[in-house]
Motif scaffolding. Structure first.
Motif, PDB file in Angstrom:
ATOM      1  N   LEU A 286       0.839  -1.199   0.000  1.00 13.29           N
ATOM      2  CA  LEU A 286       0.000   0.000   0.000  1.00 13.29           C
ATOM      3  C   LEU A 286       0.875   1.251   0.000  1.00 13.29           C
ATOM      4  N   LYS A 287       0.674   2.124  -1.009  1.00 12.60           N
ATOM      5  CA  LYS A 287       1.496   3.336  -1.119  1.00 12.60           C
ATOM      6  C   LYS A 287       0.726   4.610  -0.779  1.00 12.60           C
ATOM      7  N   HIS A 288      -0.572   4.627  -1.052  1.00 10.94           N
ATOM      8  CA  HIS A 288      -1.380   5.826  -0.822  1.00 10.94           C
ATOM      9  C   HIS A 288      -2.623   5.430  -0.045  1.00 10.94           C
ATOM     10  N   LEU A 289      -2.869   6.146   1.049  1.00 11.08           N
ATOM     11  CA  LEU A 289      -3.995   5.824   1.904  1.00 11.08           C
ATOM     12  C   LEU A 289      -4.761   7.095   2.247  1.00 11.08           C
ATOM     13  N   SER A 290      -6.071   7.038   2.076  1.00  8.29           N
ATOM     14  CA  SER A 290      -6.947   8.121   2.477  1.00  8.29           C
ATOM     15  C   SER A 290      -7.905   7.568   3.520  1.00  8.29           C
ATOM     16  N   VAL A 291      -7.898   8.175   4.702  1.00  5.66           N
ATOM     17  CA  VAL A 291      -8.752   7.755   5.803  1.00  5.66           C
ATOM     18  C   VAL A 291      -9.801   8.836   5.997  1.00  5.66           C
ATOM     19  N   ASP A 292     -11.075   8.459   5.864  1.00  9.17           N
ATOM     20  CA  ASP A 292     -12.159   9.411   5.954  1.00  9.17           C
ATOM     21  C   ASP A 292     -12.934   9.145   7.239  1.00  9.17           C
ATOM     22  N   LEU A 293     -12.832  10.058   8.208  1.00 12.10           N
ATOM     23  CA  LEU A 293     -13.490   9.904   9.502  1.00 12.10           C
ATOM     24  C   LEU A 293     -14.487  11.031   9.741  1.00 12.10           C
ATOM     25  N   GLN A 294     -15.287  11.368   8.747  1.00 17.31           N
ATOM     26  CA  GLN A 294     -16.243  12.462   8.888  1.00 17.31           C
ATOM     27  C   GLN A 294     -17.433  12.026   9.723  1.00 17.31           C
ATOM     28  N   ALA A 295     -17.877  12.903  10.620  1.00 15.34           N
ATOM     29  CA  ALA A 295     -19.037  12.626  11.466  1.00 15.34           C
ATOM     30  C   ALA A 295     -19.540  13.928  12.063  1.00 15.34           C
ATOM     31  N   MET A 296     -20.728  13.871  12.602  1.00 19.94           N
ATOM     32  CA  MET A 296     -21.228  15.038  13.347  1.00 19.94           C
ATOM     33  C   MET A 296     -20.286  15.292  14.525  1.00 19.94           C
ATOM     34  N   THR A 297     -20.055  14.241  15.294  1.00 17.08           N
ATOM     35  CA  THR A 297     -19.063  14.284  16.370  1.00 17.08           C
ATOM     36  C   THR A 297     -18.496  12.880  16.533  1.00 17.08           C
ATOM     37  N   PHE A 298     -17.241  12.788  16.926  1.00 20.62           N
ATOM     38  CA  PHE A 298     -16.650  11.505  17.260  1.00 20.62           C
ATOM     39  C   PHE A 298     -16.840  11.298  18.749  1.00 20.62           C
ATOM     40  N   PRO A 299     -17.060  10.057  19.168  1.00 20.41           N
ATOM     41  CA  PRO A 299     -17.154   9.835  20.609  1.00 20.41           C
ATOM     42  C   PRO A 299     -15.860  10.280  21.286  1.00 20.41           C
ATOM     43  N   PRO A 300     -15.948  10.928  22.427  1.00 18.85           N
ATOM     44  CA  PRO A 300     -14.746  11.389  23.114  1.00 18.85           C
ATOM     45  C   PRO A 300     -13.785  10.247  23.454  1.00 18.85           C
TER      46      PRO A 300
ATOM     47  N   ALA B 272       1.186  -1.361   9.737  1.00 18.46           N
ATOM     48  CA  ALA B 272       0.821  -2.439   8.823  1.00 18.46           C
ATOM     49  C   ALA B 272       1.051  -2.067   7.361  1.00 18.46           C
ATOM     50  N   SER B 273       1.519  -0.858   7.113  1.00 18.35           N
ATOM     51  CA  SER B 273       1.705  -0.364   5.742  1.00 18.35           C
ATOM     52  C   SER B 273       3.131   0.143   5.555  1.00 18.35           C
ATOM     53  N   PRO B 274       4.127  -0.750   5.504  1.00 19.42           N
ATOM     54  CA  PRO B 274       5.528  -0.317   5.457  1.00 19.42           C
ATOM     55  C   PRO B 274       5.928   0.422   4.179  1.00 19.42           C
ATOM     56  N   SER B 275       5.154   0.318   3.105  1.00 18.38           N
ATOM     57  CA  SER B 275       5.480   1.004   1.849  1.00 18.38           C
ATOM     58  C   SER B 275       4.699   2.297   1.672  1.00 18.38           C
ATOM     59  N   LEU B 276       3.915   2.668   2.672  1.00 16.58           N
ATOM     60  CA  LEU B 276       3.047   3.839   2.569  1.00 16.58           C
ATOM     61  C   LEU B 276       3.871   5.105   2.326  1.00 16.58           C
ATOM     62  N   GLU B 277       3.491   5.855   1.272  1.00 16.85           N
ATOM     63  CA  GLU B 277       4.174   7.097   0.924  1.00 16.85           C
ATOM     64  C   GLU B 277       3.315   8.332   1.201  1.00 16.85           C
ATOM     65  N   THR B 278       1.993   8.191   1.054  1.00 15.53           N
ATOM     66  CA  THR B 278       1.086   9.319   1.212  1.00 15.53           C
ATOM     67  C   THR B 278      -0.064   8.928   2.131  1.00 15.53           C
ATOM     68  N   LEU B 279      -0.305   9.768   3.136  1.00 15.88           N
ATOM     69  CA  LEU B 279      -1.425   9.571   4.048  1.00 15.88           C
ATOM     70  C   LEU B 279      -2.258  10.847   4.058  1.00 15.88           C
ATOM     71  N   VAL B 280      -3.546  10.704   3.745  1.00 16.28           N
ATOM     72  CA  VAL B 280      -4.481  11.819   3.824  1.00 16.28           C
ATOM     73  C   VAL B 280      -5.561  11.400   4.804  1.00 16.28           C
ATOM     74  N   MET B 281      -5.721  12.194   5.838  1.00 15.22           N
ATOM     75  CA  MET B 281      -6.761  11.930   6.834  1.00 15.22           C
ATOM     76  C   MET B 281      -7.774  13.064   6.807  1.00 15.22           C
ATOM     77  N   ASN B 282      -9.027  12.703   6.667  1.00 13.49           N
ATOM     78  CA  ASN B 282     -10.114  13.666   6.699  1.00 13.49           C
ATOM     79  C   ASN B 282     -10.872  13.410   7.997  1.00 13.49           C
ATOM     80  N   VAL B 283     -10.683  14.268   8.979  1.00  9.42           N
ATOM     81  CA  VAL B 283     -11.267  14.062  10.306  1.00  9.42           C
ATOM     82  C   VAL B 283     -12.275  15.161  10.639  1.00  9.42           C
ATOM     83  N   LEU B 284     -13.084  15.502   9.655  1.00  7.89           N
ATOM     84  CA  LEU B 284     -14.047  16.577   9.836  1.00  7.89           C
ATOM     85  C   LEU B 284     -15.173  16.164  10.766  1.00  7.89           C
TER      86      LEU B 284
END
Length: 181
Positions: A14-28, A41-53
């Motif tokens: 895995l080289k590119h990963l996008s994690v989408d965690l959009q929600a009204m609210t995340f549990p505290p 778990a992703s030793p070849s990962l080059e790009t990480l995009v996290m959307n935590v809106l």
């Protein structure tokens, strides 16, 4: 969707990963640091995009917290070059995850922390009418806390070889002092 933690040998190519965690609210109780096992778990990962809106941040804020940041065990992320976190907040575990990435990534070239909602119309430079879309007051309070968290905890850890890009609402439309109770 996957549940963390995962086995350390699961995503070898895995080289590119996008994690989408959009929600009204995340549990505290949600711990952003649980994503470290995904990085491990992703030793070849080059790009990480996290959307935590989220509409409202309910996590414990690092601002005003006198305890130390946790040091998370994990592997070195020697291939990771670019990290972008959209919706960066002052959530303590998100700041800890960001610091973990900085401290354990020797190949990091660029880190973008976007305190806005990641939409270009929140910037006067790209809005056709010359003014930002106005952001709610409680959102702007969190943006100011996130910026303070970046200055206090993240910036001092960023090596000079890494380009840090902090995206914030334009100051022309949203400049107000931060008051923390």
């Amino acid at each position: 969707m996957i549940d963390t933690p995962v086995l350390p040998s699961k995503f070898l190519h895995l080289k590119h990963l996008s994690v989408d965690l959009q929600a009204m609210t995340f549990p505290p109780t949600y711990d952003y640091c649980s994503l470290i096992s995904l990085l491990d778990a992703s030793p070849s990962l080059e790009t990480l995009v996290m959307n935590v809106l989220q509409k409202k941040m309910l996590h414990e804020s690092i601002v005003g917290d006198t305890s130390h940041l946790r040091q998370m065990p994990g592997h070195r992320h020697d291939s990771l070059k670019t990290v972008k976190i959209i919706g960066f907040s002052s959530a303590k575990s998100l700041v800890e995850l960001t610091c973990h990435i900085i401290e354990n990534t020797t190949s990091l070239e660029g880190l973008t922390l976007d305190t806005t909602r990641g939409h270009p119309s929140y910037s006067c430079l790209t809005n056709n009418i010359g003014k930002c879309m106005l952001l709610r007051g409680d959102f702007m309070v969190e943006v100011r806390k996130a910026l303070l968290a970046i200055r206090t905890y993240v910036e001092p850890k960023v090596p000079s070889r890494v380009k840090l890009n902090v995206v914030e609402p334009c100051r022309r439309c949203h400049d107000q002092p931060l008051i923390i109770c």
